[in-house]
Design an enzyme around this catalytic site. Structure first.
Site, PDB file in Angstrom:
ATOM      1  CD1 TRP A  32      33.195 -14.502 -20.571  1.00 46.49           C
ATOM      2  CD2 TRP A  32      31.005 -15.443 -19.926  1.00 46.49           C
ATOM      3  NE1 TRP A  32      33.582 -15.143 -19.588  1.00 46.49           N
ATOM      4  CE2 TRP A  32      32.014 -15.822 -18.838  1.00 46.49           C
ATOM      5  CE3 TRP A  32      29.837 -16.483 -19.902  1.00 46.49           C
ATOM      6  CZ2 TRP A  32      31.923 -16.462 -18.242  1.00 46.49           C
ATOM      7  CZ3 TRP A  32      30.069 -17.187 -18.681  1.00 46.49           C
ATOM      8  CH2 TRP A  32      31.084 -17.297 -17.690  1.00 46.49           C
ATOM      9  NE  ARG A  33      37.733 -15.337 -21.202  1.00 43.12           N
ATOM     10  CZ  ARG A  33      38.906 -15.979 -20.625  1.00 43.12           C
ATOM     11  NH1 ARG A  33      39.612 -17.056 -20.401  1.00 43.12           N
ATOM     12  NH2 ARG A  33      39.472 -15.264 -18.770  1.00 43.12           N
ATOM     13  CD  GLU A  45      32.453  -8.653 -16.702  1.00 41.36           C
ATOM     14  OE1 GLU A  45      32.967  -8.076 -15.937  1.00 41.36           O
ATOM     15  OE2 GLU A  45      32.608  -9.055 -18.001  1.00 41.36           O
ATOM     16  CB  THR A  51      28.473 -17.341  -9.312  1.00 40.43           C
ATOM     17  OG1 THR A  51      27.054 -16.340  -8.625  1.00 40.43           O
ATOM     18  CG2 THR A  51      28.283 -18.292  -9.821  1.00 40.43           C
ATOM     19  CE1 TYR A  92      23.634  -9.974  -0.446  1.00 41.48           C
ATOM     20  CE2 TYR A  92      25.372  -9.542  -1.512  1.00 41.48           C
ATOM     21  CZ  TYR A  92      24.629  -9.388  -0.013  1.00 41.48           C
ATOM     22  OH  TYR A  92      25.339  -9.654   1.108  1.00 41.48           O
ATOM     23  CE1 TYR A 130      36.729  -5.192 -12.261  1.00 41.30           C
ATOM     24  CE2 TYR A 130      34.696  -6.943 -13.157  1.00 41.30           C
ATOM     25  CZ  TYR A 130      35.455  -6.824 -13.471  1.00 41.30           C
ATOM     26  OH  TYR A 130      36.743  -7.933 -13.793  1.00 41.30           O
ATOM     27  CG  ASP A 148      39.752  -8.970 -11.813  1.00 42.70           C
ATOM     28  OD1 ASP A 148      40.632  -9.097 -11.991  1.00 42.70           O
ATOM     29  OD2 ASP A 148      39.690  -9.883 -11.640  1.00 42.70           O
ATOM     30  CB  CYS A 196      49.542 -14.910 -10.852  1.00 40.83           C
ATOM     31  SG  CYS A 196      50.403 -13.875  -9.594  1.00 40.83           S
ATOM     32  CB  CYS A 202      54.960 -20.384 -11.954  1.00 46.70           C
ATOM     33  SG  CYS A 202      54.985 -19.005 -10.459  1.00 46.70           S
ATOM     34  CB  CYS A 213      57.251 -12.546 -12.395  1.00 48.49           C
ATOM     35  SG  CYS A 213      56.330 -12.784 -10.750  1.00 48.49           S
TER      36      CYS A 213
END
Length: 305
Positions: A32-33, A45, A51, A92, A130, A148, A196, A202, A213
């Site tokens: 999907w990218r 999405e 999942t 769901y 979102y 998110d 992260c 890192c 950071c």
């Protein structure tokens, strides 16, 4: 978290450039990218909400093989769509119902063309802020900063952003370069989903923000509290899925026919009996998933058509 350079003092241009370069150099590849089709992105999405992404790939590809366009999905039998969702354990089942209704809306209310702004996308059934923003970002490069759990963790650790939703929204928006929501939101979520994580890697991941950071410099990798996902096994969500699967396979069933098919300890007069099952079915009925009827004093259930 107050030590370290405050957010307002960071070199935002340098921070942005570092993340862009890191993401463009190497990132996880998800199908999907590789698309800007809003229907395909919406499906990804909705599937990703409960999942793991690795498992979504197979389901996403199978779903699009079966219903390759919003028009094809709109014309599909809803029971088949819900059955697919259940068979692939995608969370769901009402999300499958809403996705089906959203596809119908695209045809009926938007002349077959997806709306492009986050606000208009929220007019589609089951599409909240979102998801609307994600589709606007990844399909149309027209979104706001996505916030998110992964993004919150990155901003909290790297720049000391307080554990407050309004603060996260504000800082994420200030950091995102104008007109780059597609690349930026993918990149910052990738950072939170790989380098992260709860246990960060890192150096191994070559995190591009180590220079700025706070957590990396101090060794304090505290993260915002994340609600624990309740166990699926034995949950109401699991039994809802079993109901949908049983009705999809067997058609209309009476309560005492359905009960043993969804739990081995079903006893008509027991705690896991008719009253418990009726409550489960009434919830599904209110959501438009199941249709209940009475015949000769017996409650019957079948999937809503």
């Amino acid at each position: 978290m107050t030590d370290g350079a405050p957010f307002d003092d960071i070199d935002r241009d340098a921070v942005r450039a570092a993340l862009r370069e890191w993401y463009e150099d190497d990132h996880r590849e998800f199908p999907w990218r590789e698309t800007t089709d809003p229907y395909e992105i919406l499906v990804s999405e909705v599937m990703s909400q409960q999942t793991q992404l690795g498992r979504v790939v197979e389901a996403w590809e199978a779903f699009l093989d079966r219903w390759p366009t919003a028009e094809a999905l709109a014309e599909a039998d809803r029971a088949a769509v819900v059955g697919f969702w259940t068979d692939h354990s995608l969370g769901y089942n009402n999300r499958a119902k809403y996705l089906h209704e959203a596809a119908q809306q695209v045809g009926d209310e938007f002349d077959g063309e997806f709306p492009q702004s986050p606000d208009r996308l929220q007019e589609l059934m089951g599409v909240g802020p979102y998801t609307a923003n994600a589709v606007a970002s990844f399909a149309f490069n027209n979104g706001d900063a996505v916030v998110d759990t992964n993004v919150k963790r990155v901003l909290y650790r790297a720049f000391g952003v307080p554990d407050d939703d309004d603060a996260f929204e504000q800082r994420a928006s200030e950091l995102m370069p104008a007109g780059e929501s597609r690349l930026w939101n993918n990149a910052i979520m990738e950072l939170g989903g790989t380098a992260c994580e709860q246990t960060p890697i890192c150096d191994e991941s070559g995190c591009p923000w180590r220079e700025w950071c706070h957590a990396y410099q101090t060794g304090d990798f505290t993260a915002p509290d994340v609600p624990t996902q309740p166990s699926f096994k034995g949950s109401r969500r699991q039994f809802r899925g079993r109901v949908v699967r049983a009705l999809s396979e067997h058609g209309e069933l009476a309560l005492d026919e359905l009960g043993p098919r969804i739990r081995v300890d079903y006893t008509p007069e027991g705690d896991s009996g008719r009253e418990w099952l009726r409550g489960l079915l009434e919830d599904l009925s209110e959501e438009g998933m199941v249709e209940l009827s009475d015949r000769d004093g017996t409650t019957l259930a079948r999937l809503q058509e």
